[in-house]
Enzyme design. Sequence first.
Site, mmCIF file in Angstrom:
data_model
loop_
_atom_site.group_PDB
_atom_site.id
_atom_site.type_symbol
_atom_site.label_atom_id
_atom_site.label_comp_id
_atom_site.label_asym_id
_atom_site.label_seq_id
_atom_site.Cartn_x
_atom_site.Cartn_y
_atom_site.Cartn_z
ATOM 1 N N CYS A 32 3.040 1.493 1.121
ATOM 2 C CA CYS A 32 3.031 1.154 2.553
ATOM 3 C C CYS A 32 1.943 0.125 2.845
ATOM 4 C CB CYS A 32 2.813 2.416 3.394
ATOM 5 S SG CYS A 32 4.261 3.501 3.422
ATOM 6 N N GLN B 191 -1.393 8.127 2.592
ATOM 7 C CA GLN B 191 -2.240 7.217 1.797
ATOM 8 C C GLN B 191 -1.396 6.346 0.870
ATOM 9 O OE1 GLN B 191 -5.367 6.372 2.008
ATOM 10 N NE2 GLN B 191 -5.630 7.718 3.767
ATOM 11 N N SER B 192 -0.153 6.113 1.226
ATOM 12 C CA SER B 192 0.751 5.349 0.357
ATOM 13 C C SER B 192 0.226 3.938 0.060
ATOM 14 C CB SER B 192 2.113 5.248 1.052
ATOM 15 O OG SER B 192 2.881 4.241 0.453
ATOM 16 N N ASN B 193 0.148 3.622 -1.221
ATOM 17 C CA ASN B 193 -0.229 2.257 -1.622
ATOM 18 C C ASN B 193 0.916 1.291 -1.360
ATOM 19 O OD1 ASN B 193 -2.868 2.852 -2.814
ATOM 20 N ND2 ASN B 193 -1.654 4.091 -4.239
#
Length: 317
Positions: free
Chosen positions: A71, A67-69
């Site tokens: 990325c 859920q990386s912001n």
Amino acid sequence: MKLIDAPTPIHKMDRLSQRLGGPELYIKRDDGIGAGQGGNKARKLEFLIAEALARGCDQLVTLGGPQSNHCRQTALYAARYGLRCSLVLRGEPPATKLGNLLIDELLGADLHFAGARSQADVVDDLMRDMYAKGNRPYFLPLGGSTGLGALGYVRAMEETLAQLREQELEMDTMVLASSSAGTQAGLALGAALFGFRGRVLGISIDASVQDLTTKVREIALEAASLLDYPVAHDALRIDINADYLGGGYAVVGALERDAIRTVAGTEGLLLDPVYTGRAMGGLFDLIGKHAFDREQRIMFWHTGGASALSAFVTGLV
Ligand SMILES: Cc1ncc(COP(=O)(O)O)c(C=O)c1O
């Protein structure tokens, strides 16, 4: 190159201050920065993508949690600048792609789940393959947290101090969620450079005070050297609280859930489950423990991430 619409607004949160019984609370809306649901990474990417383009790179490669912001924002700007984007994500692919992962896919990023392998090894293999095919990849480390990326938050501090001067406001403390350290490094360096006398308090999301302090210092010194600014050792004030690590990274508990619901219900603002929810929860706890005087002014950096909310239904509802 301009990826962001700055300055981002500073809003007063009267209803929230009232609910908590003071101090005076403000919020800096970096969640609304740039396109694609905003967030702090846009300020770092402004510098990193400029470097990638200046070097003639044709692909971006980065890594993070599923859920990386960081990325999600990298994938967004890659699409906008016609670059391919490869994301190396922790763990196994989930059955359903929600939140940021859904957005990554819609943006056309190539998703690589590392599974049991280390993400660094997967990145190495990918990059080797790209070079072998004649491509020119540009690698962005976790959270875009390098000296160059941190310049985005040096600039953000300059921007904020100018806004505050204009509004004849002085902040006693700025609070932010701190993890891969680039945001706090930029703000700490900016505070030294532009003379902010208050505290810049990083609420650690996933690291000890010692580890995070070391990282923030390293990145801030790297950024200072890029600016040719010989920052004195004691001029860099690095203030970190690591009391709110809860059940671990991205584990949503009562602290985060209550903070997200309270801010949503009083201010109509959405925090994110991993970073700003935890940092705001920490701030609530500190306020409850009278760590700040009632008449103090505190500004919370909303660094974005609400686009991940739908992937955390189990913890939030
Ligand atoms: C929404 C959000 N807030 C805060 C942070 C922390 O910023 P940094 O990694 O620069 O410490 C991140 C990223 O890690 C984030 O995605």
